[in-house]
Design a protein around this motif. Structure first.
Motif, PDB file in Angstrom:
ATOM      1  N   VAL A 560       0.848  -1.198   0.000  1.00  0.00           N
ATOM      2  CA  VAL A 560       0.000   0.000   0.000  1.00  0.00           C
ATOM      3  C   VAL A 560       0.885   1.251   0.000  1.00  0.00           C
ATOM      4  CG1 VAL A 560      -1.737   1.306   1.270  1.00  0.00           C
ATOM      5  CG2 VAL A 560      -1.845  -1.190   1.252  1.00  0.00           C
ATOM      6  N   LEU A 561       1.905   1.218   0.851  1.00  0.00           N
ATOM      7  CA  LEU A 561       2.778   2.395   0.951  1.00  0.00           C
ATOM      8  C   LEU A 561       3.379   2.736  -0.419  1.00  0.00           C
ATOM      9  CD1 LEU A 561       4.254   4.576   2.509  1.00  0.00           C
ATOM     10  CD2 LEU A 561       5.967   2.896   3.181  1.00  0.00           C
ATOM     11  N   GLU A 562       3.822   1.704  -1.134  1.00  0.00           N
ATOM     12  CA  GLU A 562       4.436   1.965  -2.440  1.00  0.00           C
ATOM     13  C   GLU A 562       3.447   2.661  -3.389  1.00  0.00           C
ATOM     14  OE1 GLU A 562       6.059  -1.823  -3.532  1.00  0.00           O
ATOM     15  OE2 GLU A 562       7.790  -1.512  -2.198  1.00  0.00           O
ATOM     16  N   LYS A 563       2.198   2.187  -3.363  1.00  0.00           N
ATOM     17  CA  LYS A 563       1.188   2.807  -4.249  1.00  0.00           C
ATOM     18  C   LYS A 563       0.967   4.269  -3.860  1.00  0.00           C
ATOM     19  CE  LYS A 563      -1.985  -0.269  -6.529  1.00  0.00           C
ATOM     20  NZ  LYS A 563      -3.266  -0.954  -6.553  1.00  0.00           N
ATOM     21  N   LEU A 564       0.884   4.507  -2.543  1.00  0.00           N
ATOM     22  CA  LEU A 564       0.638   5.873  -2.083  1.00  0.00           C
ATOM     23  C   LEU A 564       1.833   6.774  -2.415  1.00  0.00           C
ATOM     24  CD1 LEU A 564      -0.994   5.032   1.363  1.00  0.00           C
ATOM     25  CD2 LEU A 564      -2.161   6.051  -0.602  1.00  0.00           C
ATOM     26  N   GLN A 565       3.037   6.226  -2.231  1.00  0.00           N
ATOM     27  CA  GLN A 565       4.240   7.018  -2.524  1.00  0.00           C
ATOM     28  C   GLN A 565       4.290   7.367  -4.001  1.00  0.00           C
ATOM     29  OE1 GLN A 565       7.180   4.437  -0.783  1.00  0.00           O
ATOM     30  NE2 GLN A 565       7.584   5.882   0.878  1.00  0.00           N
ATOM     31  N   ASN A 566       3.885   6.401  -4.810  1.00  0.00           N
ATOM     32  CA  ASN A 566       3.886   6.623  -6.248  1.00  0.00           C
ATOM     33  C   ASN A 566       2.932   7.767  -6.605  1.00  0.00           C
ATOM     34  OD1 ASN A 566       4.526   6.084  -8.905  1.00  0.00           O
ATOM     35  ND2 ASN A 566       2.695   4.778  -9.142  1.00  0.00           N
ATOM     36  N   TYR A 567       1.751   7.742  -6.001  1.00  0.00           N
ATOM     37  CA  TYR A 567       0.789   8.832  -6.258  1.00  0.00           C
ATOM     38  C   TYR A 567       1.391  10.166  -5.801  1.00  0.00           C
ATOM     39  CZ  TYR A 567      -3.290  11.827  -6.213  1.00  0.00           C
ATOM     40  OH  TYR A 567      -4.146  12.881  -6.441  1.00  0.00           O
ATOM     41  N   PHE A 568       2.001  10.117  -4.613  1.00  0.00           N
ATOM     42  CA  PHE A 568       2.571  11.328  -4.030  1.00  0.00           C
ATOM     43  C   PHE A 568       3.630  11.923  -4.967  1.00  0.00           C
ATOM     44  CE2 PHE A 568       4.992  13.983  -1.214  1.00  0.00           C
ATOM     45  CZ  PHE A 568       4.085  14.418  -0.267  1.00  0.00           C
ATOM     46  N   GLU A 569       4.535  11.043  -5.446  1.00  0.00           N
ATOM     47  CA  GLU A 569       5.615  11.534  -6.305  1.00  0.00           C
ATOM     48  C   GLU A 569       5.080  12.103  -7.609  1.00  0.00           C
ATOM     49  OE1 GLU A 569       8.387  11.769  -4.980  1.00  0.00           O
ATOM     50  OE2 GLU A 569       8.008  10.405  -3.320  1.00  0.00           O
ATOM     51  N   THR A 570       4.063  11.451  -8.173  1.00  0.00           N
ATOM     52  CA  THR A 570       3.620  11.896  -9.493  1.00  0.00           C
ATOM     53  C   THR A 570       2.632  13.062  -9.410  1.00  0.00           C
ATOM     54  OG1 THR A 570       1.992  10.125  -9.442  1.00  0.00           O
ATOM     55  CG2 THR A 570       3.974   9.712 -10.732  1.00  0.00           C
ATOM     56  N   SER A 571       1.831  13.126  -8.341  1.00  0.00           N
ATOM     57  CA  SER A 571       0.769  14.144  -8.331  1.00  0.00           C
ATOM     58  C   SER A 571       0.998  15.292  -7.358  1.00  0.00           C
ATOM     59  CB  SER A 571      -0.565  13.493  -7.982  1.00  0.00           C
ATOM     60  OG  SER A 571      -0.796  12.433  -8.858  1.00  0.00           O
ATOM     61  N   ILE A 572       1.799  15.065  -6.337  1.00  0.00           N
ATOM     62  CA  ILE A 572       1.987  16.149  -5.355  1.00  0.00           C
ATOM     63  C   ILE A 572       3.461  16.497  -5.357  1.00  0.00           C
ATOM     64  CG2 ILE A 572       1.696  16.785  -2.937  1.00  0.00           C
ATOM     65  CD1 ILE A 572      -0.276  14.441  -2.702  1.00  0.00           C
TER      66      ILE A 572
END
Ligand code: PEP
Ligand code: MG
Length: 576
Positions: A560-572
């Motif tokens: 889950v963390l990896e998915k959230l980090q991925n979103y964070f890096e690409t969108s925020i």
């Protein structure tokens, strides 16, 4: 050499070490040359102890108010107690052995007498005598007492552990960092370090034996690293990191008065968690949109008796008057676990977090509970009071708590006191409640999800124990399926749901719970602006899709963390 622990409170500190370790007294019965000389020694030690205590009284009054300084007033009386003094002098004359041995014996004697008394107040005085004994013996043996209050230089505290009551008394003007052997991410001392904004690393196993007083130490509360006696390049590197962090905090100020809203206009609230009224200004300065958790048990700690109805009334009133148009969630006393209240004499238990504590205590021994509820209801005229019951496990407990509340209300109203409408809510922090949330939702106005305990109970891992800290799994799909269940159950009943556990201020977990539909996030004030910024750059539509795919497909915390980090890096992006 670097030591890795648990990153407990964000920030960097580079300072000299001040160790809080227990002073061991090995006192031998040494024959003496002259009683007069021994008496002189005693007088000198008492004088130094008196000076400390007088300073401590002034300092606690300034920091915490008069009621909290009572402990040291009582210590001063013990220090000058005539019976202790006379017995010490008389035994010095007859036994002709060193004063430290006699003083220890005499004070032990009085402490034992008090310990056997029925009256709990008197029993408590026994611990006070032993505290004073420790201070006087320290000076008799030419050592320096280790009071956090007496620190007058900027330091990093190094200790085995710091209790929540020790944390209350820290002066952040001097304590610039904390490093401890034990502790977890959600132990209450850690939570307090965060609210005081003191960088901290905990769970370091053996840091207390590794460093000595006066060593330079770097505390990196972001990556959970401490570096004793750093090299010049390491110091330079951390000075730079510190400056960058300070600049980032300044630039976040633009979010102070901005509403909490995603870029596709989904609104939610960000409120502050507090444990004392001294944190109110900080909450306002960081743009809190209400108080999402007032941990009132801290008002009951570090003192000799419980605060009166009047004292509590004035405190709750001040909180409501600071946020007159926003929800103020005041939680009824949640003591026990790691939050000890000495004068209540909780029985020693093998599993204190699972024991007789919090609301379980209040429903059986109702005196303190009723006083608190009276004080709370009297403040309804000042704002939007939301009474929050902690540690509910069953519907029967909730119903009983509500029954007591309505009896207190009836009594007040029949005496002519005005009680305006208020909300009744409960913490969701025991898994049984989260599973049965649909039933609970019918009987409260709101939920507040307490993930610190919910994770502890779901994964059966003591939140204080660094050996099982790996089981603190804030992104785990099992946890978030349960959170989704709670949010949906509440929304079906048109009730709102807050989340006040530490994951609210986690940059990744906060994205997930907003995607699951949380209405309010409540956190330590210093995290509000950063979380507001992150969410303002996210799309609610994206977060909902992401959250649902996560709880559907993922199996592990790290996944889950990896998915959230991925979103964070690409969108925020990190730039403002
Ligand atoms: C929780 O359990 O998540 C919570 C907010 O309460 P506390 O940390 O005081 O137990
Ligand atoms: Mg809790």
């Amino acid at each position: 050499m670097k030591y890795i622990g648990i990153a407990a409170s964000a920030g960097y500190a580079i300072q000299k070490v001040y160790k809080i370790d227990t002073i061991s007294f090995e006192i031998k019965q040494v024959p003496i040359k002259s009683v007069a000389l021994e008496l002189q020694k005693l007088e000198k030690a008492l004088k130094k102890a008196r000076k400390d205590l007088t300073y401590l009284i002034t300092k606690t009054k300034q920091l915490l108010g008069t009621s909290q300084s009572q402990i040291f007033e009582a210590h001063l009386q013990i220090l000058d107690d005539i019976e202790i003094k006379n017995m010490t002098i008389s035994r010095l004359n007859t036994e002709q052995i060193c004063v430290e041995s006699i003083y220890q014996d005499v004070t032990n004697h009085f402490a034992r007498i008090l310990e056997t008394m029925d009256n709990p107040y008197m029993r408590e005085r026994s611990a006070d005598i032993l505290d004073v004994q420790k201070r006087v013996l320290t000076y008799l043996l030419n050592k320096k007492p280790k009071d956090t209050y007496l620190i007058k230089d900027e330091v990093i505290l190094v200790a085995n552990d710091l209790t929540p009551s020790e944390m209350i008394t820290l002066d952040k003007n001097f304590v610039k960092g904390i490093a401890t052997n034990i502790g977890g991410k959600t132990s209450h001392s850690t939570i307090m370090a965060r609210s005081l904004e003191i960088p901290a690393v905990v769970g370091l196993s053996n840091i207390l034996d590794t460093v000595k007083d006066g060593d330079t130490l770097i505390v990196d509360g972001i990556d959970g690293i401490v570096i004793p006696n750093p090299s010049i390049p390491e110091i330079d590197e951390y000075k730079q990191k510190k400056d960058l962090l300070e600049n980032k905090n300044v630039s976040l100020q633009v979010f102070k008065n901005a509403p909490s809203i995603t870029k596709d206009n989904h609104e939610f609230l960000i409120s502050a968690n507090i444990s004392s009224i001294s944190e109110l200004n900080h909450a306002v300065d960081n743009g809190a949109e209400g108080i999402g958790l007032f941990r009132t048990e801290f008002l009951f700690m570090e003192r000799d008796t419980a605060p009166s109805e009047e004292e509590q009334f004035n405190i709750y009133k001040q909180v409501l008057k600071t946020f007159p148009n926003q929800n103020v969630l005041i939680r009824t006393i949640d003591f026990g676990g790691d939050k000890n209240v000495k004068y209540l004499h909780f029985p020693e238990e093998k599993n204190p977090f699972l024991g007789y504590r919090s609301l379980r205590y209040c429903l059986q021994d109702k005196k303190l509970f009723i006083i608190q509820l009276r004080a709370l209801l009297r403040t309804t005229i000042y704002g939007k009071l939301c009474i929050l019951f902690p540690m509910i496990a069953t519907l029967e407990e909730l119903r009983l708590a509500k029954k007591i509340l309505s009896e207190v209300e009836f009594d007040l109203v029949s005496k002519g006191v005005t009680v305006k409408p208020y909300q009744i809510g409960m913490m969701v922090e025991i898994p049984a409640v989260a599973v049965l949330a649909d039933k609970f939702a019918k009987e409260v106005d709101f939920f507040s999800i307490g993930t610190n305990d919910l994770i502890q109970y779901m994964f059966s891992a003591d939140r204080m124990n660094p050996n099982v800290a790996y089981l603190y799994q804030p992104y785990h799909p099992a946890l978030h399926r349960l959170i989704k269940n709670v949010i949906e159950a509440a929304h079906i009943e048109h009730k709102w749901v807050g989340l006040c556990g530490e994951i609210a201020s986690d940059p990744y977990a906060s994205l997930l719970v907003v995607g699951l539909g949380i209405d309010e996030l409540s956190m330590t004030s210093s995290s509000i602006l950063e979380i507001k910024k992150n969410l303002s750059k996210s799309s609610y539509n994206d977060l909902t899709i992401l959250a649902n795919s996560i709880i559907q497909d993922e199996e592990t915390n790290i996944g889950v963390l990896e998915k959230l980090q991925n979103y964070f890096e690409t969108s925020i992006s990190d730039s403002l």
